[in-house]
Design an enzyme around this catalytic site. Sequence first.
Site, PDB file in Angstrom:
ATOM      1  CE  LYS A 116      -4.459  -1.490   1.273  1.00 47.78           C
ATOM      2  NZ  LYS A 116      -4.563  -2.450   2.368  1.00 47.78           N
ATOM      3  CD  GLU A 199      -5.620   5.627   3.571  1.00 51.23           C
ATOM      4  OE1 GLU A 199      -4.929   5.130   2.658  1.00 51.23           O
ATOM      5  OE2 GLU A 199      -6.813   5.324   3.790  1.00 51.23           O
ATOM      6  CG  HIS A 234     -13.063  -2.110   6.935  1.00 51.70           C
ATOM      7  ND1 HIS A 234     -13.251  -0.818   6.511  1.00 51.70           N
ATOM      8  CD2 HIS A 234     -12.872  -2.048   8.275  1.00 51.70           C
ATOM      9  CE1 HIS A 234     -13.141  -0.008   7.547  1.00 51.70           C
ATOM     10  NE2 HIS A 234     -12.920  -0.720   8.626  1.00 51.70           N
ATOM     11  NE  ARG A 291      -7.788  -9.788  -4.891  1.00 50.74           N
ATOM     12  CZ  ARG A 291      -8.937  -9.199  -4.544  1.00 50.74           C
ATOM     13  NH1 ARG A 291      -9.982  -9.295  -5.338  1.00 50.74           N
ATOM     14  NH2 ARG A 291      -9.036  -8.493  -3.429  1.00 50.74           N
TER      15      ARG A 291
END
Lengths: 506, 506, 170, 170
Positions: A116, A199, A234, A291
């Site tokens: 990330k 974040e 999530h 993917r």
Amino acid sequence: MFKKVLIANRGEIAVRVIRACRELSIASVAVFSDVDRAALHVTQADEAYPIGPAAARESYLNVSRILEAARRSGADAIHPGYGFLSENADFARACSEAGIKFIGPPASAMELMGSKTRARQAMQAAGVPMVPGSAKGLSLPETEVLAATIAYPVMIKAAAGGGGKGMRLVRAAAELRSAFETAQSEALRAFNSQEVYLEKFIDCPRHIEIQVLGDEHGNMVYLGERECSVQRRHQKVIEEAPSAVVDEDLRRRMGEVAVQAARSAGYTNAGTVEFLVDQKFNFYFLEMNTRLQVEHPVTELVTGLDLVHLQLRIASGEKLPLRQADVVLRGHALECRIYAEDPENNFFPSPGKITRLLRPSGPGVREDSGVYEGWTVPLDYDPLLSKLIVYAPDRPAAVARMRRALDEYFVAGIKTNLALFRRILEHPDFAAARIDTGFLDRLPASSRPPQGPAGLSEIAAVSAALFAASGAPLANGRPARRREDHGNGKTSAWQRAARREGTERQ
Amino acid sequence: MFKKVLIANRGEIAVRVIRACRELSIASVAVFSDVDRAALHVTQADEAYPIGPAAARESYLNVSRILEAARRSGADAIHPGYGFLSENADFARACSEAGIKFIGPPASAMELMGSKTRARQAMQAAGVPMVPGSAKGLSLPETEVLAATIAYPVMIKAAAGGGGKGMRLVRAAAELRSAFETAQSEALRAFNSQEVYLEKFIDCPRHIEIQVLGDEHGNMVYLGERECSVQRRHQKVIEEAPSAVVDEDLRRRMGEVAVQAARSAGYTNAGTVEFLVDQKFNFYFLEMNTRLQVEHPVTELVTGLDLVHLQLRIASGEKLPLRQADVVLRGHALECRIYAEDPENNFFPSPGKITRLLRPSGPGVREDSGVYEGWTVPLDYDPLLSKLIVYAPDRPAAVARMRRALDEYFVAGIKTNLALFRRILEHPDFAAARIDTGFLDRLPASSRPPQGPAGLSEIAAVSAALFAASGAPLANGRPARRREDHGNGKTSAWQRAARREGTERQ
Amino acid sequence: MIYEVTIYEVTTGEETREVELVRAGAGWRCKLDGKELPLDAVFPQPGLLSILVDGASLEVREEISAGQSVIVVGGERFTASVRDPRSYRSRRTREAGGQGVRKIVAPMPGKVVRVLAKVGAAVDAGQPVLVIEAMKMQNELKAPKKGKVSKLNVSEGAAVEAGQVLAEVE
Amino acid sequence: MIYEVTIYEVTTGEETREVELVRAGAGWRCKLDGKELPLDAVFPQPGLLSILVDGASLEVREEISAGQSVIVVGGERFTASVRDPRSYRSRRTREAGGQGVRKIVAPMPGKVVRVLAKVGAAVDAGQPVLVIEAMKMQNELKAPKKGKVSKLNVSEGAAVEAGQVLAEVE
């Protein structure tokens, strides 16, 4: 085109790829762990090879066993599905070293997007809009400092993460330490790396992602968006295409950014660029999944394309058969992820034997399933049983159709989250597309007593007696027999569990 | 919109309409004969009422019993499905007299199109291209004279007919008399009218039909064509949309003629204008079916529309939600009609209990079924069990997908024509769309010995032994037990049959 | 014709009723708390019941999982407990929620990955006491009431069965 | 461990083979005409068999209808007849096609709507002898060989069972 493709996966996605192979006259090779000998993907494939014990790390994550099966079967390509090794660049490299085509992007693109932090740096360089935060892994002290500057609430995320593992929301400084540590330990367990980063938390964001598709000749298109705002922890629960809040202009802007992001990573084949969209419809890069997505069917239904066919054709060197102008969205599609879990009991997994399975069908209904009546769902893997997908001319019709299909769906023997979908689809906010990633967590639990006509509970009582009288097994009120059934059904699984170090990432 | 709709039908089409009602929040009312109490349409509807004995003329053709059920349930509309009363103008009139909306065209249009001879006259007047022949019922002598003038081969057809009943091809004068008489007796039995007429026989024609849809405000569109050239004894077996030989220009010309034909009959709601297309792509009016067609799903898949939803909305007075320009065909769809009949034994019907039923699913697969595992198919009605429909981006992909879906389909307990479809889809002429209404009759019977790898018959032998050893019932080689099973299974049906005057039209 | 009458005591949700069934030919005659209920019931498939009661067609399904029977009808779910007079054991069904002591039970097979409270520790209702993991999900097991942890039957790493009592709070 | 060996005589199509099965744990050991066949067989569902034999995965299905077993594998269909040494009756299976006399058998339940030949009438092979009707279809039953109608067991209007002998031609 390939002669023979090995599918390095299990469950519904393995069956999905096997079907595509059959439709393209490609021989399909399944691999299976000890608990999956009778799994649907094994019985449906043209060939099947055992690759080790139940624990994923010894089978479905076991690169050497999988490559051995590929060599033995003479497969000239490998489709990784999603999860397991699908985003593992080393595996992609090992495939090409073995002279076997990996059906997916180049290893370099996977590595870039797989971290990330590196992805953030690259995307920032490419001018892709980002959520404020750290572009690299942080220590606890660094996290505390940065969190203070960008201001709470903030998110802690695993650098190597995905699917909500190693992810924590922190609303105040006091919660930071424990959240940081849980995130690290989950990250370590799930991804063998405890690196986490920080974040800014966007309040009530929508999760909207863009499907991109690129060939190996420099052509790339976006296939519109999917909205996946209905999530629990999530984890996506319901996905749809198109999004009710994305208009032609926003779609074009997000699409072009997504293509730009993918190009900057040297991307090919199918991929998804995930964005957070705030209430002012600003969108921020979240991550790129290198993917096929679980939710790819909703895109197939509104574009009329078959993404797995296209993956195979692209990987075999063909040019994209369409240009951006040829991509037209029509109608509306919804997907429900049917899990072996108990929504009335904090969504605990519910492995075990499926004693009855009745599936919906008819107009606009598609089911991509990995199970069958009589199959015992192992406790070793992800609890996704099946994906129920509907298509209709517009969103209200699609919602109504999904409700109809859910009413036809019947699973006995294990708990599923089917009842949860009914509650979501009945909710006025969902009907009005007033959804964000917090929608599901705000949805009240279903412990309410039945609302139906009074007569209904009388009918239920009579029915219970009729089932009992008809000799149909009625577990409750027969504790002795119940205990037996129960024990026999699961003992071996428990013993396996006891011999294993917990469960694996898939 | 309607509050409650009664479905005056059974089997897959009743279930199809019930699903549409559920999706539109309309209460659905089923009716059932004595042998259908446990039929799928009864268990799926919101309400269900018995309407008499198995014989269709005493139940599904029994207007007063059906209207009584409608009144009792308070239904404000009736959907007739196809077959049974769907093209019976008197029934349509009886409905409106009872203050119940008949979901279909006006009785007048049904009467006009219901008589082939009157239809021919009207269509000729409207300038619709026709096959040479008689426009009215003929006596044997008249027939002999006309046949001589228009020259053999000729067709004898029942004036009230449909679906191949009372229809005979005559290649030479010598065959005329016996063909004429058979046609008359079949016509009498099937339609209670022995009126027959004569037509020039078009050699190797294609059967291509246009779906039209009109509201009650004067708006009408055509929804492209369906090709139904794969027929056995004039019964459609495989249908597809679009037709491989229809280009934009031909589609527009046929569509406009179809709309013109429908308008000239004062038509509303869904209807189909059937054409014969000769090898030079001239098209001739065949007949207009004033109801929903069995094969409507292929049109739904390529247009993205739901015809039953539209039927309900139009009948409730809504305007057509689309103009001709909005009708866009995308991709390709195929339908296989799965019948309870034995293709290896001259397609004899095969009623009985379905002991195992595994249905295909996954990408692009739709099934509209009227049966379930454990259901005993009664011998009293049409042998259609289910419709398997596939969608794919183009025709070759659709054919490949249908083959894949057929491989997944498994029915035990009764014979079906599943194996026939595999033979058709493997045939190079079908793959090349070199089909006409004679294609299937020319297809060689499947009595050929298995072609597969030699090993296959060894596996089959071992499997037979394994089934026997596993205690799975292996009928053959156990004649004693077989006779029992067999007897028990069917006795009651035979006794019913014995008490009835043969079977009824549906 | 001989009638075999069976009487069941059925509990759905809170209500307990007496259901009297009499086989009548292929079907059933049925009394609910003594009063005749004119319904037509057939079993199209195992686990599936079709009931017609003055016109209404109801499809009733029986879900059985983790040894519990749930009757699903008209979109509603009823947890059902049937007491057949001929089997008496069944009185002792779910005494899970006792007064003083409340148990923390493993709802599925899995593995204990963390123990968050010691024996004797004071806990609030809803406070996490253990974390167990299965199918790659970690799940916190919370204290069912305010009180103190009186018993702890497992330690980290232990494999547990569904229904196993892991801890008690009093 | 005890082995229970069973030997079956299996006829598929024209070929008859000897299959020897030995239960070995959950699976089977299998010999075909005396030689070992290393395969891994499981039954995922009733009527369904999954066989792995050196890598190949074969799904085998057993269709049973009208009392006949058809084994479907690899897209091919094999009519199977299994003779279990322990049941001897089975020798007398399908002697339908005799030499001199050939029977015309009703392939499904239905009703005789027409009889097209009298007893003693000469018929060609394929010439229609009766018409029976079911599920709204009329079907002609043809003479299986050239010869004369030696027997006629039904008349118009008769209801017939599947498998019933309607006429004979010799």
